[in-house]
Design a protein around this motif. Structure first.
Motif, PDB file in Angstrom:
ATOM      1  N   PRO A 164       0.829  -1.207   0.000  1.00 28.12           N
ATOM      2  CA  PRO A 164       0.000   0.000   0.000  1.00 28.12           C
ATOM      3  C   PRO A 164       0.863   1.256   0.000  1.00 28.12           C
ATOM      4  N   VAL A 165       0.243   2.385  -0.337  1.00 30.64           N
ATOM      5  CA  VAL A 165       0.964   3.650  -0.391  1.00 30.64           C
ATOM      6  C   VAL A 165       1.395   4.076   1.014  1.00 30.64           C
ATOM      7  N   VAL A 166       0.589   3.738   2.021  1.00 28.71           N
ATOM      8  CA  VAL A 166       0.934   3.973   3.418  1.00 28.71           C
ATOM      9  C   VAL A 166       1.055   2.610   4.071  1.00 28.71           C
ATOM     10  N   ASP A 167       2.141   2.385   4.809  1.00 30.07           N
ATOM     11  CA  ASP A 167       2.421   1.060   5.329  1.00 30.07           C
ATOM     12  C   ASP A 167       2.653   1.077   6.835  1.00 30.07           C
ATOM     13  N   GLY A 168       2.328  -0.037   7.456  1.00 36.51           N
ATOM     14  CA  GLY A 168       2.645  -0.267   8.860  1.00 36.51           C
ATOM     15  C   GLY A 168       1.736   0.459   9.830  1.00 36.51           C
TER      16      GLY A 168
ATOM     17  N   PHE B 174       6.536   9.881  -2.255  1.00 38.19           N
ATOM     18  CA  PHE B 174       6.906  11.215  -1.822  1.00 38.19           C
ATOM     19  C   PHE B 174       6.791  12.198  -2.978  1.00 38.19           C
ATOM     20  N   ASP B 175       6.438  13.433  -2.657  1.00 41.84           N
ATOM     21  CA  ASP B 175       6.431  14.510  -3.636  1.00 41.84           C
ATOM     22  C   ASP B 175       7.870  14.946  -3.897  1.00 41.84           C
ATOM     23  N   ILE B 176       8.076  15.586  -5.025  1.00 41.25           N
ATOM     24  CA  ILE B 176       9.374  16.179  -5.328  1.00 41.25           C
ATOM     25  C   ILE B 176       9.406  17.556  -4.670  1.00 41.25           C
ATOM     26  N   ALA B 177      10.538  17.923  -4.084  1.00 42.43           N
ATOM     27  CA  ALA B 177      10.653  19.210  -3.411  1.00 42.43           C
ATOM     28  C   ALA B 177      11.867  19.982  -3.928  1.00 42.43           C
TER      29      ALA B 177
ATOM     30  N   TYR C 126      11.445   9.563 -19.543  1.00 43.10           N
ATOM     31  CA  TYR C 126      12.347   8.714 -18.782  1.00 43.10           C
ATOM     32  C   TYR C 126      11.630   7.662 -17.938  1.00 43.10           C
ATOM     33  N   GLY C 127      10.315   7.531 -18.108  1.00 40.25           N
ATOM     34  CA  GLY C 127       9.567   6.484 -17.430  1.00 40.25           C
ATOM     35  C   GLY C 127       9.494   6.638 -15.921  1.00 40.25           C
ATOM     36  N   VAL C 128       9.471   7.873 -15.448  1.00 34.94           N
ATOM     37  CA  VAL C 128       9.393   8.100 -14.005  1.00 34.94           C
ATOM     38  C   VAL C 128       7.975   7.774 -13.537  1.00 34.94           C
ATOM     39  N   PRO C 129       7.824   6.869 -12.570  1.00 38.55           N
ATOM     40  CA  PRO C 129       6.482   6.517 -12.080  1.00 38.55           C
ATOM     41  C   PRO C 129       5.782   7.730 -11.478  1.00 38.55           C
ATOM     42  N   ARG C 130       4.476   7.844 -11.751  1.00 38.43           N
ATOM     43  CA  ARG C 130       3.702   8.993 -11.281  1.00 38.43           C
ATOM     44  C   ARG C 130       2.453   8.528 -10.571  1.00 38.43           C
ATOM     45  N   SER C 131       2.373   8.725  -9.282  1.00 36.30           N
ATOM     46  CA  SER C 131       1.145   8.363  -8.561  1.00 36.30           C
ATOM     47  C   SER C 131       0.047   9.392  -8.783  1.00 36.30           C
TER      48      SER C 131
END
Length: 80
Positions: A22-26, A34-37, A69-74
């Motif tokens: 999952p996107v949030v775990d535990g 994470f967002d890019i900053a 470049y095939g960067v995954p995007r949520s």
């Protein structure tokens, strides 16, 4: 390999990326995405102002580069 992912991995084996579920775990709710900053020195107000508007103004170019470049995007609903 070149582009954004190329700066992370330069080995002889091709880099393989996969979405984490999952996107949030535990039990502590640790984020797995994470967002890019970006950041600048506190006193560099002019550069800060430019950086704050650039992503919106250049969104099409940014999206094209990430796709190239095939960067995954949520944020796009599916990861490439």
């Amino acid at each position: 390999m070149s582009g954004p992912a190329g700066r992370v991995h330069r080995g002889p084996v091709p880099l393989s990326l996969a979405a984490v579920m999952p996107v949030v775990d535990g039990p502590m709710g640790l984020p797995m995405e994470f967002d890019i900053a970006m950041g600048v020195r506190r006193e560099d107000r002019e550069l800060r102002a430019e950086i704050e508007v650039a992503p919106g103004r250049r969104r099409a170019e940014i999206n094209a580069t990430l796709a190239k470049y095939g960067v995954p995007r949520s944020d796009m609903g599916t990861a490439p």
